[in-house]
Design an enzyme around this catalytic site. Structure first.
Site, PDB file in Angstrom:
ATOM      1  N   CYS A  98      -7.890  -1.422  -7.917  1.00 38.95           N
ATOM      2  CA  CYS A  98      -6.495  -2.257  -7.994  1.00 38.95           C
ATOM      3  C   CYS A  98      -6.083  -2.370  -9.422  1.00 38.95           C
ATOM      4  O   CYS A  98      -6.847  -3.043 -10.315  1.00 38.95           O
ATOM      5  CB  CYS A  98      -6.515  -3.472  -7.219  1.00 38.95           C
ATOM      6  SG  CYS A  98      -5.015  -4.495  -7.125  1.00 38.95           S
ATOM      7  N   HIS A 140      -3.396  -1.564   1.633  1.00 39.10           N
ATOM      8  CA  HIS A 140      -3.810  -2.180   0.496  1.00 39.10           C
ATOM      9  C   HIS A 140      -2.262  -3.101  -0.025  1.00 39.10           C
ATOM     10  O   HIS A 140      -2.643  -4.111  -0.510  1.00 39.10           O
ATOM     11  CB  HIS A 140      -4.346  -1.269  -0.498  1.00 39.10           C
ATOM     12  CG  HIS A 140      -4.683  -1.773  -2.232  1.00 39.10           C
ATOM     13  ND1 HIS A 140      -6.217  -1.759  -2.574  1.00 39.10           N
ATOM     14  CD2 HIS A 140      -3.974  -2.380  -3.042  1.00 39.10           C
ATOM     15  CE1 HIS A 140      -5.913  -2.215  -3.648  1.00 39.10           C
ATOM     16  NE2 HIS A 140      -4.507  -2.593  -3.902  1.00 39.10           N
ATOM     17  N   GLU A 141      -1.454  -2.338  -0.241  1.00 38.00           N
ATOM     18  CA  GLU A 141      -0.020  -2.820  -0.673  1.00 38.00           C
ATOM     19  C   GLU A 141       0.412  -3.901   0.303  1.00 38.00           C
ATOM     20  O   GLU A 141       0.878  -5.054  -0.370  1.00 38.00           O
ATOM     21  CB  GLU A 141       1.043  -1.875  -0.744  1.00 38.00           C
ATOM     22  CG  GLU A 141       0.583  -0.453  -1.909  1.00 38.00           C
ATOM     23  CD  GLU A 141       0.022  -1.154  -3.251  1.00 38.00           C
ATOM     24  OE1 GLU A 141       0.270  -2.126  -3.647  1.00 38.00           O
ATOM     25  OE2 GLU A 141      -0.872  -0.538  -3.729  1.00 38.00           O
ATOM     26  N   HIS A 144      -1.036  -7.264  -0.385  1.00 34.90           N
ATOM     27  CA  HIS A 144      -0.763  -7.746  -1.713  1.00 34.90           C
ATOM     28  C   HIS A 144       0.206  -8.442  -1.200  1.00 34.90           C
ATOM     29  O   HIS A 144       0.629  -9.783  -1.705  1.00 34.90           O
ATOM     30  CB  HIS A 144      -0.341  -6.626  -2.756  1.00 34.90           C
ATOM     31  CG  HIS A 144      -1.510  -6.087  -3.736  1.00 34.90           C
ATOM     32  ND1 HIS A 144      -2.150  -7.073  -4.483  1.00 34.90           N
ATOM     33  CD2 HIS A 144      -1.600  -4.933  -3.900  1.00 34.90           C
ATOM     34  CE1 HIS A 144      -2.554  -6.212  -5.108  1.00 34.90           C
ATOM     35  NE2 HIS A 144      -2.607  -5.017  -4.763  1.00 34.90           N
TER      36      HIS A 144
END
Ligand code: NI
Length: 168
Positions: A98, A140-141, A144
């Site tokens: 990341c 993953h995004e 966030h």
């Protein structure tokens, strides 16, 4: 288009949940264009979430085209207010990095298929089914956007987090 600075762990914004976009106004459109430009600026960057560039909105951009692990990718995806509708049954552990955690990588279990719903950059609601690497990047995004980093997803910090020896 200016490239935006990337917030790095332990910046508190990376740990804060985002808020939904209520109106696709010029400010939001400019933010999306700047996020795309920032993602494109870094050759190995396949996704970027708004908190990484200092914004509290629930927006992510991603593009896994050309990545060796990508199969049949959708190209540029702009995800506004994304929600996961369904996780596929199969999980796989893969190595993730990341831009906000530049010194480490980690082994993270992720679903290999994902159905998600989001508004696109024209403000139209869309359903996407993503598979493989593209599904991993989307998880993953979206993490966030929920204030989570891959470090929060590893099973054991002692054995699943690795210090980077090289920077791609
Ligand atoms: Ni990230």
């Amino acid at each position: 288009m200016a490239v935006l600075p990337i917030r790095k762990f332990p910046d508190p914004l990376l740990k804060s949940p985002t808020r939904n976009v209520l109106k696709l106004d010029d400010q939001i459109k400019r933010l999306i264009q700047a996020m795309i430009a920032t993602m494109r600026h870094y050759p190995h960057c396949v996704g970027l979430a708004a908190p990484q560039v200092g914004s509290e909105y629930r927006i992510a951009v991603m593009d896994v085209s050309g990545h060796p692990k990508a199969e049949k990718p959708h190209g540029l995806l702009v995800l506004i207010n994304p929600i996961v509708m369904e996780y596929g049954p199969r999980e796989k552990v893969g190595r993730e990095g990341c831009m906000s955690v530049p010194d480490f990588t980690g082994n993270v279990p992720r679903a290999m298929k994902l159905r998600l719903r989001a508004f696109d950059q024209t403000g139209s609601p869309q359903d996407w089914t993503l598979r493989g690497f593209e599904a991993v990047v989307a998880q993953h995004e979206i993490d966030h956007l929920d204030g989570l980093l891959f470090l929060d997803r590893v099973e054991r910090v002692g054995s699943d987090v690795f210090r980077r020896k090289t920077y791609r």
